[in-house]
Motif scaffolding. Structure first.
Motif, short mmCIF file in Angstrom:
data_model
loop_
_atom_site.label_atom_id
_atom_site.label_comp_id
_atom_site.label_asym_id
_atom_site.label_seq_id
_atom_site.Cartn_x
_atom_site.Cartn_y
_atom_site.Cartn_z
N LEU A 246 -4.21 -2.44 15.65
CA LEU A 246 -5.11 -1.35 15.12
C LEU A 246 -6.62 -2.11 14.79
O LEU A 246 -7.44 -1.48 14.62
N ALA A 247 -6.40 -3.69 14.24
CA ALA A 247 -7.70 -4.11 13.93
C ALA A 247 -8.60 -4.58 15.27
O ALA A 247 -9.78 -4.52 15.02
N ALA A 248 -7.99 -4.94 16.21
CA ALA A 248 -8.47 -5.33 17.62
C ALA A 248 -9.24 -4.37 18.25
O ALA A 248 -10.10 -4.25 19.08
N PHE A 249 -8.41 -3.26 18.46
CA PHE A 249 -8.49 -2.11 19.41
C PHE A 249 -8.91 -1.04 18.85
O PHE A 249 -8.94 0.17 19.86
N THR A 250 -8.92 -0.69 17.62
CA THR A 250 -9.37 0.75 16.92
C THR A 250 -10.72 0.61 16.03
O THR A 250 -10.87 -0.51 15.61
N TRP A 251 -11.02 1.73 15.66
CA TRP A 251 -12.01 1.57 14.65
C TRP A 251 -11.83 1.32 13.18
O TRP A 251 -12.74 1.14 12.49
N LEU A 252 -10.61 1.12 12.89
CA LEU A 252 -9.89 0.58 11.74
C LEU A 252 -10.42 -0.68 11.29
O LEU A 252 -10.57 -0.98 10.09
N GLY A 253 -10.60 -1.68 12.32
CA GLY A 253 -10.80 -3.05 12.02
C GLY A 253 -9.94 -3.88 11.07
O GLY A 253 -8.82 -3.60 11.36
N PRO A 254 -10.50 -4.43 10.04
CA PRO A 254 -9.69 -5.18 9.24
C PRO A 254 -8.72 -4.40 8.25
O PRO A 254 -7.53 -4.75 8.01
N PHE A 255 -9.15 -3.01 7.97
CA PHE A 255 -7.99 -2.10 7.58
C PHE A 255 -6.82 -1.97 8.29
O PHE A 255 -5.70 -1.77 7.79
N GLY A 256 -6.74 -2.09 9.53
CA GLY A 256 -5.72 -1.96 10.42
C GLY A 256 -4.74 -3.00 10.36
O GLY A 256 -3.42 -2.88 10.34
N LEU A 257 -5.00 -4.12 9.72
CA LEU A 257 -3.94 -5.18 9.33
C LEU A 257 -3.19 -4.88 8.33
O LEU A 257 -2.13 -5.14 8.08
N TRP A 258 -3.98 -4.26 7.33
CA TRP A 258 -3.21 -3.66 5.99
C TRP A 258 -2.40 -2.50 6.33
O TRP A 258 -1.17 -2.71 5.83
N ILE A 259 -2.53 -1.77 7.22
CA ILE A 259 -1.75 -0.76 7.78
C ILE A 259 -0.47 -1.29 8.25
O ILE A 259 0.60 -0.90 8.14
N GLY A 260 -0.71 -2.48 9.23
CA GLY A 260 0.56 -3.09 9.86
C GLY A 260 1.34 -3.56 8.89
O GLY A 260 2.51 -3.61 8.86
N ILE A 261 0.86 -3.96 7.65
CA ILE A 261 1.50 -4.68 6.67
C ILE A 261 2.53 -3.64 6.09
O ILE A 261 3.88 -3.81 5.71
N THR A 262 1.91 -2.40 5.65
CA THR A 262 2.67 -1.42 5.25
C THR A 262 3.55 -0.78 5.89
O THR A 262 4.94 -0.58 5.52
N LEU A 263 3.34 -0.71 7.57
CA LEU A 263 4.44 -0.44 8.38
C LEU A 263 5.60 -1.36 8.11
O LEU A 263 6.96 -1.09 8.19
N GLY A 264 5.39 -2.67 8.15
CA GLY A 264 6.50 -3.62 8.18
C GLY A 264 7.18 -3.43 6.92
O GLY A 264 8.44 -3.95 7.17
N LEU A 265 6.72 -3.51 5.66
CA LEU A 265 7.40 -3.35 4.47
C LEU A 265 8.22 -1.91 4.38
O LEU A 265 9.35 -2.05 4.23
N THR A 266 7.90 -1.18 5.16
CA THR A 266 8.55 0.08 4.88
C THR A 266 9.85 0.17 5.99
O THR A 266 10.96 0.35 5.52
N CYS A 267 9.72 -0.39 6.79
CA CYS A 267 10.82 -0.67 7.79
C CYS A 267 11.67 -1.51 7.20
O CYS A 267 12.84 -1.49 7.46
N ALA A 268 11.55 -2.51 6.56
CA ALA A 268 12.42 -3.56 5.91
C ALA A 268 13.09 -2.94 4.77
O ALA A 268 14.16 -3.00 4.69
N ALA A 269 12.44 -2.08 4.08
CA ALA A 269 13.02 -1.43 2.90
C ALA A 269 14.10 -0.42 3.52
O ALA A 269 15.33 -0.22 2.64
N ILE A 270 13.82 0.26 4.54
CA ILE A 270 14.83 1.14 5.14
C ILE A 270 15.97 0.30 5.74
O ILE A 270 17.43 0.57 5.45
N GLY A 271 15.90 -0.89 6.31
CA GLY A 271 16.88 -1.88 6.66
C GLY A 271 17.53 -2.25 5.70
O GLY A 271 18.92 -2.35 6.03
N PHE A 272 17.11 -2.89 4.67
CA PHE A 272 17.81 -3.31 3.48
C PHE A 272 18.73 -2.32 2.79
O PHE A 272 19.84 -2.44 2.39
N PHE A 273 18.20 -0.99 2.69
CA PHE A 273 19.09 0.11 2.14
C PHE A 273 20.12 0.35 2.89
O PHE A 273 21.44 0.49 2.48
N VAL A 274 20.20 0.45 4.14
CA VAL A 274 21.46 0.67 5.04
C VAL A 274 22.39 -0.34 5.00
O VAL A 274 23.68 -0.34 4.83
#
Length: 451
Positions: free
Chosen positions: A410-438
């Motif tokens: 997202l940071a390298a190939f879209t207009w989001l730039g540095p904010f794309g890195l933070w969106i990636g963090i959000t996605l990773g944490l959300t996936c982890a929360a779902i996995g831990f719950f299961v």
């Protein structure tokens, strides 16, 4: 600690253990916050240099500290099952292990630090500040890890107020040392951001000395004869502790390292202004995260104590209380972050460009903090059950196979730039929360069947 039955009693016990942990975590983070605030007042290069240095150090610190966190789980379950006679040996072996890990980290740094910083292609000024900041901080690694063992020894028994007292007493020393080493006060050299590393190292020694003093001062702790009754190092005991601690440490490492990797990618892909803005937003949101992190640590203690005593329903009640409580608190905090994001940024710097960009990062942080609160609490519960291997795999997959690659793209190939890195963090944490719950549903069901 003692086993209680009613929900009101459980709430009271949980809060009694939680609030000193929370004060401790905020105080510990306050030390890092002071480093950042004071360095930012020297200049943007110093702020960026400390940001890079901290980003290299924090995954190592949190990972090793996670390994040593096994002491909390072991002590809590030993007390819950009435086997207090095993505690002294377990803690002593952990002290040996902490020394071995500290030497390993220091020796690794001698060979790896300069090549890593060179690879990042930083400006000469930022590279210099980062390198020497970490050199100064390395002088405190051994006392830090030894103090971590003693802290987990206190906390595992529910004596979280002892850790709180020690840490709160250390904070003023840290502030004064930073004031001296960064700005050249009290006859000390003015080292700028580099001085924050030396100030932090000195503070770690102070914390260790306070911790050792408490093992002799408090009668209940003195009974275990830590530092008096020595046993030979035992690889068998180390192996047992590492079997619990390494998965915990790696899980924490994979989580904390995504923030550090994002900072390093910021340094490689974007400007010094972007690095500084990222550090401002990350620093303050991490301060707020101390709340769910404290809840997670308290959950490990009360759940471990309940599981050790065979009280699985109590463990489940503590889990629900802590996880939903953490999410609720962060939801309230999100409102504060949104409306005061620029005022928060101005605490760190007067650079208007940095302030505006930091405010945008904070808006994204509002989303990821809710997922972070959930995954943190769920991991705390799982550690109380000594279930650490599957969560480790879940953490690695979520953070490194999903979060970081997505953020980079997202940071390298879209207009989001540095904010794309933070969106990636959000996605990773959300996936982890779902996995831990299961995973928690499976672990709780299995524990009930074993009764």
């Amino acid at each position: 600690m003692k086993h209680v039955e009613s929900r009101k009693e459980k709430m009271s016990l949980f809060l009694k253990i939680l609030w000193p942990i929370m004060v401790t975590q905020v105080s510990l983070f306050a030390m890092n916050l002071v480093d950042t605030l004071m360095s930012g007042r020297v200049g943007t290069n110093d702020l960026a240099g400390v940001a890079i240095g901290s980003s290299l150090w924090m995954p190592v610190f949190t990972g090793i500290n996670g390994i040593l966190l096994a002491v909390t789980t072991i002590v809590a379950q030993l007390i819950g099952s009435g086997r207090r006679d095993k505690i002294s040996e377990a803690v002593t072996q952990s002290l040996y292990l902490a020394m071995a890990l500290a030497f390993t980290v220091v020796i690794s740094g001698v060979f790896l630090l300069e090549p890593i910083l060179s690879f990042m292609n930083l400006t000469e000024a930022v590279n210099h500040i980062s390198f020497h900041y970490l050199i100064g901080l390395s002088l405190g690694i051994i006392p830090l890890f030894l103090a971590s063992v003693l802290r987990n020894f206190f906390d595992g028994q529910g004596f979280t107020r002892i850790t709180m007292i020690i840490t709160v007493l250390a904070v003023p020393f840290n502030v004064l040392l930073n004031y001296g080493f960064i700005f050249g006060n009290f006859g000390l050299p003015a080292l700028g951001g580099i001085g924050a590393g030396y100030a932090t190292a000195a503070t770690y020694w102070i914390i260790l000395l306070f911790s050792i003093y408490m093992t002799f001062r408090v009668s209940t702790l003195k009974h275990y004869q830590i530092f008096v009754k020595w046993v030979k190092p035992s690889w068998k005991t180390w192996k047992e502790q590492l079997s619990i601690g390494v998965p915990i440490g790696l899980s924490i490492f994979f989580e904390s390292s995504i923030f550090s990797v994002v900072t390093l990618l910021m340094g490689m892909m974007f400007t010094t202004i972007t690095i500084a803005a990222h550090q401002v937003a990350l620093s303050f949101t991490t301060l707020i995260f101390m709340i769910p992190l404290s809840i997670s640590m308290a959950l490990t203690i009360v759940v471990g104590f309940s599981v050790g005593g065979g009280k699985i329903q109590a463990a489940k009640q503590y889990g629900r209380l802590g996880v939903f409580g953490g999410i609720g608190i962060l939801a309230v905090g999100a409102i504060f972050l949104y409306f005061f994001r620029e005022q928060i940024a101005y605490l760190y710097t007067d650079d208007r460009e940095v302030v505006l960009m930091a405010g945008q990062f904070i808006i994204i942080a509002i989303v990821y903090q809710l997922s972070d609160a959930a995954q943190s609490g769920l991991q705390g519960v799982l550690r109380g059950y000594k279930d650490v291997k599957v969560p480790f795999i879940t953490a690695f997959t979520s953070y490194w196979l999903i979060g970081i690659p997505t953020g980079y793209c997202l940071a390298a190939f879209t207009w989001l730039g540095p904010f794309g890195l933070w969106i990636g963090i959000t996605l990773g944490l959300t996936c982890a929360a779902i996995g831990f719950f299961v995973r928690l549903q499976i672990v709780q069901r299995r524990a009930e069947l074993q009764l």
